[in-house]
Write a protein that holds these residues in place. Structure first.
Motif, short mmCIF file in Angstrom:
data_model
loop_
_atom_site.label_atom_id
_atom_site.label_comp_id
_atom_site.label_asym_id
_atom_site.label_seq_id
_atom_site.Cartn_x
_atom_site.Cartn_y
_atom_site.Cartn_z
N UNK A 370 0.82 -1.22 0.00
CA UNK A 370 0.00 0.00 0.00
C UNK A 370 0.85 1.26 0.00
N UNK A 371 1.94 1.22 -0.74
CA UNK A 371 2.78 2.42 -0.84
C UNK A 371 3.60 2.71 0.40
N UNK A 372 3.66 1.75 1.34
CA UNK A 372 4.47 1.96 2.55
C UNK A 372 5.56 0.91 2.66
N UNK A 373 6.59 1.26 3.44
CA UNK A 373 7.71 0.34 3.68
C UNK A 373 7.94 0.32 5.18
N UNK A 374 8.12 -0.87 5.73
CA UNK A 374 8.34 -0.93 7.18
C UNK A 374 9.05 -2.20 7.58
N UNK A 375 9.49 -2.27 8.85
CA UNK A 375 10.21 -3.45 9.33
C UNK A 375 9.24 -4.59 9.67
N UNK A 376 9.57 -5.82 9.29
CA UNK A 376 8.77 -6.99 9.69
C UNK A 376 9.07 -7.29 11.16
N UNK A 377 8.40 -8.31 11.69
CA UNK A 377 8.68 -8.71 13.08
C UNK A 377 10.17 -9.06 13.20
#
Ligand SMILES: C[S@@+](CC[C@H](N)C(=O)[O-])C[C@H]1O[C@@H](n2cnc3c(N)ncnc32)[C@H](O)[C@@H]1O
Ligand code: SF4
Length: 398
Positions: A370-377
């Motif tokens: 959805x156009x976002x980037x983030x760290x996984x668990x």
């Protein structure tokens, strides 16, 4: 003619939001775990002279920010609550006369429960402070004594109670976990007491043993890593169940009550730093990003700032510095960041990180949706390794 600006890898079309950090470096006593630029006060704090120095420092900075709006102010330390309300009032009045402050700007002041009086909180409120950050750390007297704190659990509770009475509807409680002698049940007891005090925000920090602290030289016995991990995960669930959303590694907030200055910092916004040892970062439409820091020792800082020479060091960021600096902060955010934020805040082309992001998604350290980037668990658990992946090849350890 050579266009010098065209040599810069940075292209800013808009500038990031700007906040102001003010460092007040004195404490009643130095805590054995603390590596902040904080100094035990020997005699009286030279309040008037320090405020003069802060204002001279701000005057020195002003030409770099022209008419930019200041979104939030954070009075951090050290122990800002050691200052008199009159000194904080003068400081905030003079700051407001110098900068364009956003209406309803969040103005936070850090308070140590050992320095709290009801009347002082009322006067801080009248001076314009609208958010407090109360350094409780724990509510257990034995833990607090082992941490060398100047207050007990009762005073920590009272600090929150008088914050309410003084009209602060927005305050944070700092807690630490992984403390000497602490088990998971005791850690959850601290969170339960904090929750009952109805703060809008809880900072939940794992005690870290920092170099150049008393605890580094004489380490206290700490709980096992597995117990500390339980405290972290169970603490996270405890807060989630009660409506405190984790938005950063250590920060939990009620809806809309994140700390604006800190969030701006993590989103690689701009900030001016005034005060002893304060750091600042500013982007410019001439396509550069500069960091600078101020003299660390309060006495030297005051002498130099009053003579309009507050800077101890300054550097211009390279593209590599900006990429790493952005990821180091933005990947601390639980919900990651909008993909467009990278270009907006660094002024760099997104393709500089596309390959690395794709590789880290494949290794299950990052997610992209959805156009976002983030760290996984997994990425959050190995956050240092994840951020290191954004260092230039010759600086990585893997
Ligand atoms: C700069 S202190 C400001 C608050 C105030 N000076 C006090 O201690 O009450 C900010 C917070 O950082 C946290 N902190 C400081 N040193 C730490 C350490 N070594 N490990 C984990 N948290 C730490 C504490 O929770 C502290 O309240
Ligand atoms: S009171 Fe806060 S800033 Fe001061 S020494 Fe203790 S932890 Fe550090």
């Amino acid at each position: 003619m050579l266009d010098i600006t065209s040599q810069s890898p940075f292209r800013f079309t808009t500038l990031p939001p700007l906040t102001l950090y003010v460092h007040l470096p004195w404490c009643a006593r130095k805590c054995p775990y603390c590596d902040f630029n904080s100094h035990a006060v020997r005699e009286a704090i030279p309040e008037a002279r320090y405020v003069d120095a802060l204002l001279a420092d701000l005057d020195f900075e002003l030409p770099r920010v022209h008419s930019r709006c200041v979104e939030a102010i954070f009075l951090g330390g050290g122990t800002p609550s050691l200052f008199s309300a009159a000194a904080i009032d003068r400081l905030l009045t003079e700051i407001a006369a110098r900068v364009t402050l956003r209406p309803e700007a969040e103005i936070t002041l850090e308070a140590n429960p050992g320095t709290v009086e009801a009347q002082k909180f009322i006067e801080f409120r009248a001076a314009g402070v609208n958010r407090l950050s109360i350094g409780a750390q724990s509510f257990n007297d034995q833990r607090l004594e082992q941490l060398g704190r100047i207050h007990g659990g009762r005073e920590a509770i009272r600090a929150a109670e008088i914050a309410h009475q003084a009209g602060f509807d927005n305050f944070n409680i700092d807690l630490m976990f992984g403390l000497p002698g602490q088990d998971t049940a005791a850690c959850l007891d601290d969170l339960r007491i904090a929750f009952e005090l109805a703060p809008t925000h809880i900072s939940f920090y794992q005690l870290t043993i920092e170099p150049n602290t008393f605890f580094h030289h004489q380490p206290p016995p700490l709980p096992d890593d597995e117990i500390i991990w339980n405290m972290y995960t169970q603490g996270m669930s405890f807060m989630a169940d009660r409506g405190y959303t984790q938005y950063e590694v250590s920060a939990y907030a009620r809806t809309g009550r994140h700390c604006r200055h800190n969030l701006n910092y993590w989103e690689f916004g701009d900030y001016l730093g005034i005060g002893a040892g304060a750091h600042g970062k500013l982007s410019s439409l001439s396509n550069s990003i500069h960091r600078r820091h101020k003299h660390r020792q309060p006495r030297q800082y005051m002498e130099c700032a009053i003579q309009h020479q507050p800077i101890a060091g300054e550097n211009k960021l390279s593209a590599d510095d900006a990429i790493f600096g952005f990821m180091l902060n933005a990947l601390r955010l639980r919900e990651g960041f909008d993909a467009g934020l990278f270009a907006e805040r660094t002024g760099l082309a997104p393709n500089l990180v596309v390959a690395r992001v794709t590789e880290l998604v494949a290794r299950d350290l990052l997610w992209q949706r959805d156009g976002r980037i983030g760290p996984t668990v997994l990425g959050r658990r190995f956050l240092n390794d994840l951020t290191e992946a954004f260092l230039p090849d010759d600086e990585r350890t893997d």
